[in-house]
Structure formats: structure tokens, C-alpha cells
Write a protein that holds these residues in place. Structure first.
Motif, short mmCIF file in Angstrom:
data_model
loop_
_atom_site.label_atom_id
_atom_site.label_comp_id
_atom_site.label_asym_id
_atom_site.label_seq_id
_atom_site.Cartn_x
_atom_site.Cartn_y
_atom_site.Cartn_z
N VAL A 1 -2.76 1.78 -4.36
CA VAL A 1 -2.32 3.17 -4.26
C VAL A 1 -3.41 4.05 -3.66
CG1 VAL A 1 -1.45 5.18 -5.52
CG2 VAL A 1 -0.75 2.88 -6.22
N LEU A 2 -3.05 4.70 -2.54
CA LEU A 2 -3.93 5.69 -1.92
C LEU A 2 -3.41 7.07 -2.29
CD1 LEU A 2 -4.04 4.17 1.67
CD2 LEU A 2 -5.62 3.75 -0.24
N ALA A 3 -4.29 8.04 -2.37
CA ALA A 3 -3.83 9.38 -2.75
C ALA A 3 -4.54 10.43 -1.93
CB ALA A 3 -4.10 9.62 -4.24
N SER A 4 -3.85 11.57 -1.79
CA SER A 4 -4.45 12.72 -1.14
C SER A 4 -4.12 13.95 -1.97
CB SER A 4 -3.86 12.82 0.28
OG SER A 4 -3.86 14.14 0.73
N ASP A 5 -5.13 14.74 -2.28
CA ASP A 5 -4.93 15.98 -3.05
C ASP A 5 -6.14 16.86 -2.82
OD1 ASP A 5 -4.75 17.92 -5.35
OD2 ASP A 5 -3.03 16.66 -5.84
N LEU A 6 -5.95 18.16 -2.98
CA LEU A 6 -7.08 19.08 -2.87
C LEU A 6 -8.05 18.87 -4.02
CD1 LEU A 6 -5.03 22.34 -2.12
CD2 LEU A 6 -5.96 20.69 -0.49
N TYR A 7 -7.52 18.38 -5.15
CA TYR A 7 -8.34 18.19 -6.35
C TYR A 7 -8.14 16.78 -6.88
CZ TYR A 7 -7.87 23.25 -5.98
OH TYR A 7 -7.84 24.52 -5.50
N ILE B 1 4.23 2.85 2.39
CA ILE B 1 5.18 3.74 1.72
C ILE B 1 4.44 5.05 1.45
CG2 ILE B 1 6.53 4.12 -0.40
CD1 ILE B 1 6.51 0.97 -0.68
N VAL B 2 5.08 6.18 1.72
CA VAL B 2 4.48 7.48 1.39
C VAL B 2 5.43 8.24 0.49
CG1 VAL B 2 3.81 9.74 2.30
CG2 VAL B 2 3.06 7.67 3.48
N SER B 3 4.91 8.74 -0.62
CA SER B 3 5.72 9.53 -1.55
C SER B 3 5.11 10.93 -1.65
CB SER B 3 5.76 8.83 -2.92
OG SER B 3 6.75 9.41 -3.72
N LEU B 4 5.95 11.95 -1.46
CA LEU B 4 5.45 13.33 -1.37
C LEU B 4 5.61 14.06 -2.70
CD1 LEU B 4 7.01 14.27 2.09
CD2 LEU B 4 4.73 13.34 1.61
N HIS B 5 4.51 14.62 -3.19
CA HIS B 5 4.53 15.33 -4.49
C HIS B 5 3.67 16.59 -4.48
CE1 HIS B 5 6.80 12.08 -6.11
NE2 HIS B 5 5.94 11.24 -5.55
N THR C 1 0.85 -1.19 0.00
CA THR C 1 0.00 0.00 0.00
C THR C 1 0.89 1.24 0.00
OG1 THR C 1 -1.66 -1.22 1.25
CG2 THR C 1 -1.86 1.19 1.23
N VAL C 2 0.74 2.03 -1.05
CA VAL C 2 1.57 3.24 -1.19
C VAL C 2 0.66 4.46 -1.16
CG1 VAL C 2 3.30 4.41 -2.60
CG2 VAL C 2 3.09 1.92 -2.73
N GLY C 3 1.04 5.45 -0.39
CA GLY C 3 0.28 6.71 -0.33
C GLY C 3 1.02 7.78 -1.12
N VAL C 4 0.32 8.42 -2.04
CA VAL C 4 0.91 9.50 -2.84
C VAL C 4 0.23 10.80 -2.42
CG1 VAL C 4 1.27 10.41 -5.17
CG2 VAL C 4 1.41 7.93 -4.75
N ILE C 5 0.99 11.71 -1.85
CA ILE C 5 0.41 12.99 -1.40
C ILE C 5 0.74 14.05 -2.44
CG2 ILE C 5 0.37 14.73 0.42
CD1 ILE C 5 0.94 12.58 2.45
N GLY C 6 -0.31 14.53 -3.12
CA GLY C 6 -0.14 15.46 -4.24
C GLY C 6 -0.13 14.66 -5.53
N THR C 7 -1.24 14.73 -6.26
CA THR C 7 -1.33 13.96 -7.52
C THR C 7 -1.46 14.92 -8.70
OG1 THR C 7 -3.70 13.68 -7.19
CG2 THR C 7 -2.27 11.86 -6.48
N GLY C 8 -0.55 15.88 -8.75
CA GLY C 8 -0.47 16.76 -9.93
C GLY C 8 0.30 16.02 -11.01
#
Ligand code: NAD
Length: 338
Positions: A171-177, A201-205, A146-153
Motif C-alpha cells: 500500500v502506497l499513500a499520499s496525504d498532506l499529513y 489500483i488507486v482509491s480516492l479518499h 500495489t494499491v495507492g490510497v490518496i487521502g489517509t484521514g
């Protein structure tokens, strides 16, 4: 236009000079970064061209305006180092390169993740010493994790898509949009805290903003699963370095790969191999066997450098011609939303 190009390395000079054949700007390459002490070097230049760690605060902008500068051209995507309100007040336009090669950064992110997770740098060091023992080099499959992607621009979306469709991660994601195309590819948007609780795993974008500064702090690390792997190719200050070190010492954090660092402005892009580095936090980070650090090079591909040079010089040409600035950073539009 006369352009003072600050903070230049040999590769900047090469790619900007090659691209400038099609524009004919009067480029003055300067080695020092833009900061209060060097702002006077821009006097008489209509534009300055700067990079991620140049200081473009209100004081610097006032000095630039007094010297006749009307344009700040960032040869990067992030603009957290620019006081946009001061620039607007002084009538200085700010342009950036919003998307020079998201693939360059996304691919490097995956490289860092694989390298730290599969212990590739440690393995290479051993092999160079004819040590072919495998003890201590056990990694984990990415498949099924399980990977978290913060910012999916632009960059985060590529990373999320590769991890989901290429490696078969959850894949989990967090974004304002949220991005419907990513959702259709099987990426699940969840609140940031849920992502931090569930991800291995968390990847920051996401960009560095007041909302995202120290997004990974002691509280976030406390929420996380034991053994969390963190990858940051976005901006150093997204992570509270002191909390990160505590997380590594307590073994709550399993591995960290960083291409960016909170205090990188004093270190990165310079050869300090003959110097005493007095940043104790950075030196402490380097002592952990499960930490991998690179010096802000995720963007550094031929394709990206070509695109950066072309877009930057085009923006300068547009400003000179009084045309609309397609890559203008608009404080009013960007600051409140992010
Ligand atoms: P982008 O603007 O396309 O995407 C950023 C995304 O973050 C957007 O979708 C935005 O909605 C989202 N976001 C903003 N605030 C957020 C928040 N509080 N929580 C969650 N998401 C949030 O930018 P990009 O081109 O994908 O670049 C991402 C970052 O990568 C840049 O901001 C820059 O700092 C960094 N970068 C690093 C390198 C490098 O060489 N290491 C190179 C280029 C860019």
C-alpha cells in the motif's frame, strides 16, 4: 429550535425523528434540495439541515440570513458545497458530521473494489439468466498488488489498513499529513505522482478542494500503469470524467468503481427510471463493461444514519444553547490548509 430539513428521504425522516425524541427540536422535513429557488422555504427557521448536493452558495446564504437562519447543519462530512467565507461574513455558523462512520464508507469502498475487480455484478447478471459460463469473468488477486490510497484521514486510513493487513497488498499513500501509525503498519507514503506511476489500483479518499479537483485527469492517467483500477467513494469532481472516458476507451484504465460522480447533483438520490437522462457522459460511463457505479450510498448504514442524526441534532442543540460548536467548520482553519 425550528429547523428546515432540506432534501429529505424516508430514511432521513426516520432516523432524525427517532433521534429527535431526545432533543425536541421542531423539525420541518422538506423534499426539495436547498438551492436558490427553495431558500425562501427556510424563512423563520433558525437552522437549516442539508446534505451533500444542496447548494449553499453566497446567494443562498444571503437569502437564509434574510429569513433569520443562523446555522447550517450539514448531515455529512464534506462541506465543498458551502461558501464558508460568505457564511462567516453573514454570521451563519456551519457545522458538519466529521466522522459518523468511517467504517461504513471504508467497507463499501472495499466492496466496490472487489465487485469491479472480480466482476461480481456481471457474474450475478449471468447467473440470473441461467448462464453459468465463466468466460470473461477472470479477475485478479488483491494479495500482492500495489494499491495507492490518496487521502489517509479517517476513511482512507481504514481502507489502507485493511488492504495492507487484511489482504496483504503493497500500500502506497499520499496525504498532506502522513499518519505514523499507518507507516508502522507498513503503508509507504510517496509523492502523488510516484503513487500514480506505481499503483495498480488507486482509491480516492481526500476531500474536494481546489488542489484536488480533477486530481485524476488526462495527465495523471498518462502517468499510470496500463490497466489501472480506480475507485472513488470521495467526491465526483476528484476525477475529470471526460479524461476517465478517454482512458477507458484507450484501455489504459482497466476498471472503474464510482460511488460519486462529478455531475451527480442532477441525478443521484432520485428515482429517474421513467425519465430520459440527458447527461451523455454519465450514460457513456454506464456502457463500459468494466465500470461499476453506485449512487452515493457508501455512507448508508444503520450505524452511520444513527450517528449522523445524533451528531446533527446535538450541534443544533449546542447552537441554540450558545455553547461551543464542536463540529463547526472553520473557514479560516480549513480553507488555506486544504
Ligand atoms: P478526513 O478529513 O478524515 O480525511 C481526508 C484526508 O485527506 C486528510 O488526511 C487530509 O489531510 C487529506 N488530504 C487533504 N488534501 C489532500 C491532498 N491534496 N492530497 C492528499 N491528501 C489530502 O475525511 P474522511 O472522513 O476520511 O472522508 C474523506 C472523504 O470521503 C470526504 O472528504 C468526503 O468527500 C468523502 N465521503 C464520502 C462518503 C460517501 O458516502 N461516498 C461519505 C463520507 C465521506
Amino acid at each position: 429550535m425550528r429547523v428546515a430539513v432540506f432534501n429529505t428521504k424516508a430514511y432521513d425522516r426516520r432516523f432524525l425523528s427517532e433521534a429527535n425524541a431526545g432533543f425536541g427540536h421542531d423539525l420541518h422535513f422538506l423534499e426539495p434540495r436547498l438551492e436558490p429557488a427553495t431558500a425562501a422555504l427556510a424563512a423563520g427557521h433558525g437552522a437549516v439541515c442539508v446534505f451533500v448536493n444542496d447548494i449553499v452558495d453566497a446567494g443562498v446564504l444571503e437569502a437564509l440570513a434574510a429569513g433569520g437562519t443562523r446555522l447550517v447543519a450539514l448531515r455529512c462530512a464534506g462541506f465543498n458545497n458551502v461558501d464558508l467565507a460568505a457564511a462567516a461574513r453573514l454570521g451563519i455558523d456551519v457545522v458538519r458530521v466529521p466522522a459518523y462512520s468511517p467504517h461504513a464508507v471504508a467497507e463499501f469502498t472495499l466492496g466496490l473494489l472487489l465487485a469491479v475487480d472480480r466482476k461480481i455484478p456481471r457474474a450475478w447478471t449471468r447467473v440470473r439468466e441461467n448462464n453459468f459460463a465463466l468466460d470473461g469473468l477472470i479477475g485478479r488477486n488483491l494479495h500482492g498488488r500495489t494499491v495507492g490510497v490518496i487521502g489517509t484521514g479517517k476513511i482512507g486510513a481504514l481502507v489502507a489498513r485493511s488492504l495492507r493487513l487484511g489482504f496483504g497488498c503493497d500500500v502506497l499513500a499520499s496525504d498532506l499529513y502522513p499518519d505514523p501509525a499507518l507507516e508502522a503498519a507498513g503503508v509507504r507514503y510517496v509523492p502523488r505522482d510516484a503513487l500514480l506511476r506505481e499503483a495498480e489500483i488507486v482509491s480516492l479518499h481526500c476531500p474536494l478542494t481546489p488542489d484536488t479537483r480533477h486530481l485524476i485527469d488526462a495527465a495523471a492517467i498518462a502517468l499510470a500503469r496500463d490497466g489501472l483500477v480506480i475507485v472513488n467513494t470521495s467526491r465526483g469532481a476528484l476525477i475529470d470524467t471526460a479524461a476517465l472516458i478517454e482512458g477507458l476507451k484507450s484501455r489504459k484504465i482497466g476498471a472503474v468503481a464510482l460511488d460519486v460522480y462529478e455531475q451527480e447533483a442532477d441525478l443521484f438520490f432520485k428515482d429517474l427510471s421513467n425519465e430520459i437522462v440527458s447527461d451523455d457522459q454519465f450514460q457513456r460511463l454506464l456502457t463500459f463493461p468494466n465500470v461499476l457505479v453506485t449512487g452515493h450510498q457508501a455512507f448508508l448504514t444503520e450505524e452511520a444514519l444513527c450517528a449522523i442524526a445524533g451528531t446533527t441534532l446535538q450541534s443544533i442543540a449546542d447552537a441554540e444553547a450558545g455553547s461551543a460548536l464542536a463540529n463547526r467548520v472553520d473557514a479560516a482553519k480549513i480553507a488555506p490548509a486544504r
